[in-house]
Scaffold this active site. Structure first.
Site, PDB file in Angstrom:
ATOM      1  N   ASP A 282      19.495  -7.699  24.800  1.00 34.55           N
ATOM      2  CA  ASP A 282      19.294  -8.178  23.507  1.00 34.55           C
ATOM      3  C   ASP A 282      18.267  -9.232  23.254  1.00 34.55           C
ATOM      4  OD1 ASP A 282      20.312  -8.521  20.800  1.00 34.55           O
ATOM      5  OD2 ASP A 282      22.067  -8.951  21.282  1.00 34.55           O
TER       6      ASP A 282
HETATM    7  C1  BGC Z   1      21.551  -8.615  17.997  1.00 35.92           C
HETATM    8  C2  BGC Z   1      21.395  -7.275  18.216  1.00 35.92           C
HETATM    9  C3  BGC Z   1      20.424  -6.812  17.486  1.00 35.92           C
HETATM   10  C4  BGC Z   1      18.944  -7.458  17.826  1.00 35.92           C
HETATM   11  C5  BGC Z   1      17.950  -6.798  17.168  1.00 35.92           C
HETATM   12  C6  BGC Z   1      20.288  -9.663  18.103  1.00 35.92           C
HETATM   13  O1  BGC Z   1      20.430 -10.631  17.584  1.00 35.92           O
HETATM   14  O2  BGC Z   1      22.581  -9.519  18.701  1.00 35.92           O
HETATM   15  O3  BGC Z   1      22.767  -6.786  17.894  1.00 35.92           O
HETATM   16  O4  BGC Z   1      20.262  -5.257  17.435  1.00 35.92           O
HETATM   17  O5  BGC Z   1      19.292  -8.727  17.490  1.00 35.92           O
HETATM   18  O6  BGC Z   1      17.808  -7.126  15.963  1.00 35.92           O
END
Ligand code: BGC
Length: 748
Positions: A282
């Site tokens: 993530d």
């Molecule tokens: C989130 C993810 C997301 C990623 C990309 C993160 O802060 O937890 O779910 O896909 O950002 O934007």
């Protein structure tokens, strides 16, 4: 502009290695593996590490250099197809090896045409519509250059204080699994190389939805049995269905952050499930291993994540900063880096990017096509849950004048909910607009009462009351603005914010028929407001076509058929609250609530069972619940046998009848209970469901197949076991299975 200067190199690599798979069995894993090996053989260490790097969009000119020198192989958040093509051209024609870029984006519930939030989609219990919605989203997003979405989120959540419950399919593992699979099918189709296909991403692996006290990013404590029975099944199903990627979660699990968790990422995902897709961290999650307190610096963090099996570093800048030195100093074997790169390249091959890297801009945007809007409206309508109705709904035909009140009645941005990076709110049709179209502009008096859902002033309440007094019916749209749910938007108190409760009380006091429409990203605690209203509809943020969908339901052109994918509690303090609970040693048989306890009553006078003195033990509305404008009868379950042996399948049948006078759809739900087992089991577990449409008076037989494997549960170590004994079975219209169950035995 294309710089032709470097083209011969890329073409050279492509020719020598035969990277194109055009005309070959594109899906053949062996074919890709050979090509990947050839590529790895000529890649420098820097180029390999570049393939593990995922960078957020910056000015395209700045990104161009990183793409050209191979220091990044993937980017996220570019949605201008010309920019994507420009960067892609640099990757393919100007980088030394011509490896195409992977372009990702959070396409979570629609791209331009916004669908209901995933929690709302789950409330439809209609997997065909969910799949079609994801397909449309993929068509729209791929036309803008996106080929990878960070969806579906298959985290289970039983605590709606957690703002990301909006992105989930709710509290149940089976419903979550089905919704996740439907989305994956829609995004990926059965051919990832189709230019309109998006690589899906099962996230967040794992346990993120169990953040302690519903506070985002918080720690999770997950015993092996909870992992096996609840957290992991939707992920395992996604892996088996060929989801193209997995994303690690931010949380630690029992002290080990998921992003550095080798047991999870290697032992479970790679070894047990034989997953050969790609694992991305993530956002910044590798770097956050430092804040978690398990890594001293970026180098340590990179080491942990790489060894755990994270293939790609999303915006953490740890792999790029440290992996080359870790390899050069012999701490990390280059073969480990190769194994990570292999997974990234395999995804690029599967997407057909080596053959077809560019976005076709000749047919322009594919957004807001009529079928996309129609589907969004249908899904929005099926996601609405009718919680209460004293007969006020559908609105009578002789109603002349309606008052439309409340801060969500005309909130084109907020009705779309969280994660709508590509929202163009001018396309949202609000309930106010749709109701004006349905009733005629002059017959709708609009007095919002509050400017937005956090508005505490109440200055507009008198005007709203005046509008109500002059109307035949009052429709009050309340809830949460989009920004109040989603990532990083946890709440400690789920009551209505601002002066919404005051507004509702004032409207109820007029004595006019009052319907509440709650538009929110999570279940809110609406007990007293629901009690004051004649009817209550719950619409988890419904998206672009939310207005027409709600107008159709309010006027009876569509019969509501949504069912709650998550329990609505009476008070926030009841959460985590979910139907899949255990009986406890002291299930409540009677309750004595606070006000009826005599003064100086003795310690045991309250019955000493499992409930709250100040709100009992029941939810306000249980999981699986939802009313219709018609009524249904579900007959007693008939079992094909009173016993099955391991490996056998039981058929559970019932007859469902529409006993009312309008057409409607019922979600028939199959629950079981294992009343005596070596581990205490939940009092009910959803095992299957079917949504069927019935004309008035029509009856239909519904059958479910229940296999002995579906009776398995985890032992204390997380190992699945199937134990012989008696089982209870219900077929029901909600998780509140009030009829006597049928029983059968699983024999040795
Ligand atoms: C989130 C993810 C997301 C990623 C990309 C993160 O802060 O937890 O779910 O896909 O950002 O934007």
């Amino acid at each position: 502009m294309i710089n032709k200067k470097h083209e011969p190199k890329a073409v050279f690599a492509a020719m020598v290695l035969g990277l194109s798979t055009a005309g070959q069995a594109a899906a053949s894993p062996d074919l890709f593996d050979e090509k990947i090996d050839s590529l790895l053989g000529i890649m420098t260490l820097q180029e390999k590490v570049g393939q593990l790097n995922l960078l957020n969009a910056t000015a395209p000119e700045l990104m161009a250099d990183k793409v050209r020198d191979g220091s990044t192989g993937s980017v996220l958040n570019y949605v201008n197809p010309d920019e994507v093509n420009m960067l892609q051209r640099i990757a393919v024609e100007e980088s030394r090896l011509g490896i195409p870029l992977l372009v990702g984006r959070d396409v979570i519930h629609g791209f331009h045409t916004i669908l209901p939030i995933p929690l709302g989609q789950a409330a439809s219990w209609n997997m065909e519509l969910i799949e079609e919605g994801a397909r449309n989203a993929a068509v729209e997003a791929s036309a803008c250059g996106v080929r990878w979405t960070f969806s579906p989120m298959v985290d289970i959540s039983r605590d709606p204080r957690w703002g990301r419950v909006a992105e989930s399919a709710g509290e149940d593992p089976l419903l979550t699994e089905r919704v996740g699979l439907a989305m994956i099918r829609g995004y990926q189709t059965d051919n990832l190389a189709d230019p309109t296909a998006l690589a899906a991403c099962a996230k967040h692996f794992a346990g993120y939805g169990f953040a302690e006290a519903g506070k985002d990013y918080s720690t999770t404590w997950l015993p092996p049995s909870l992992m096996t029975d609840v957290v992991l099944p939707p992920f395992e199903a996604a892996a088996k269905a060929g989801v193209a990627s997995f994303m690690t979660s931010f949380n630690d699990i029992n002290g080990v952050p998921a992003t550095g968790n080798r047991r999870l990422l290697h032992d479970v995902l790679r070894e047990q499930w034989a997953y050969d897709g790609m694992v991305v961290s993530d956002w910044d999650a590798i770097n956050e291993l430092i804040a978690h307190g398990v890594a001293a610096d970026k180098r340590d963090a990179a080491l942990l994540a790489a060894k755990a099996g994270v293939d790609m570093d999303m915006e953490g800048h740890c792999y790029s900063a440290s992996l080359p030195a870790l390899v050069e100093s012999g701490i990390v074997a280059e073969s480990l880096v190769d194994s990570l790169v292999r997974n990234v390249l395999r995804l690029k091959f599967r997407l057909g990017l080596f053959d077809n890297p560019y976005t076709d801009t000749s047919c322009g945007k594919k957004s807001y096509a009529r079928p996309h809007l129609d589907l969004a409206g249908k899904l929005a309508a099926e996601s609405v849950v009718l919680l209460k109705n004293d007969g006020m709904l559908p609105l009578r035909r002789d109603i002349k004048r309606i008052a439309v009140v409340g801060p969500m009645a005309d909130a084109p941005h907020d009705q779309c909910g969280t994660w709508v990076l590509d929202l163009e709110k001018e396309h949202s049709v609000t309930p106010l607009r749709a109701l004006r179209e349905a009733f005629g502009r002059d017959n709708v008096v609009f007095a919002p009462g509050l400017a937005h859902t956090r508005d505490k002033s109440g200055d507009g309440i008198p005007a709203a009351v005046a509008a109500a007094e002059g109307a035949d019916a009052v429709l009050c749209f309340v809830g949460e603005e989009a920004v109040m749910s989603g990532e990083g938007h946890s709440m400690a108190d789920l009551d209505f914010k601002g002066a919404q409760s005051r507004l509702i009380a004032a409207l109820a006091a007029t004595g006019k028929p009052l319907a509440l429409v709650v538009m929110a990203g999570r279940p809110l605690t609406i007990e007293k407001e629901a009690a004051a209203a004649n009817a209550v509809l719950y619409s988890f943020h419904p998206g672009t076509m939310g207005g027409p969908a709600l107008a159709k339901i309010l006027t009876g052109r569509t019969n509501p058929s949504g069912k709650l994918p998550i329990t609505i509690a009476r008070k926030t303090g009841q959460y985590p609250m979910y139907y899949y609970a255990k009986n406890t040693g002291r299930p409540p048989e009677w309750t004595m609530e606070l006000d009826s306890i005599p003064l100086e009553a003795v310690q045991s006078s309250t019955g000493c069972s499992s409930y709250y003195l100040d709100c009992g033990y029941r939810p306000l509305y249980p999981f699986g619940y939802g009313l219709s404008y018609t009524t249904f009868d579900i007959s007693k379950p008939e079992l094909s046998s009173d016993s099955i042996r391991p490996g056998e399948v039981l058929t559970v049948g019932c007859t469902v009848t529409n006993t009312g006078d309008v057409e409607g759809a019922e979600v028939v739900q199959l629950y079981i209970r294992d009343p005596v087992a070596s581990m205490a089991q939940p009092v009910k577990i959803l095992k299957d469901f079917k949504k069927i449409n019935l004309a008035p008076g029509e009856s239909r037989r519904v059958e479910f197949k229940l296999s002995s494997e579906q009776l398995a549960f985890s032992d204390i170590d997380g190992k699945l076991v199937v134990e012989p004994g008696e089982f209870y079975v219900w077929v029901s219209a909600s998780s509140e299975c009030d009829k006597t169950p049928a029983t059968f035995r699983l024999t040795d």
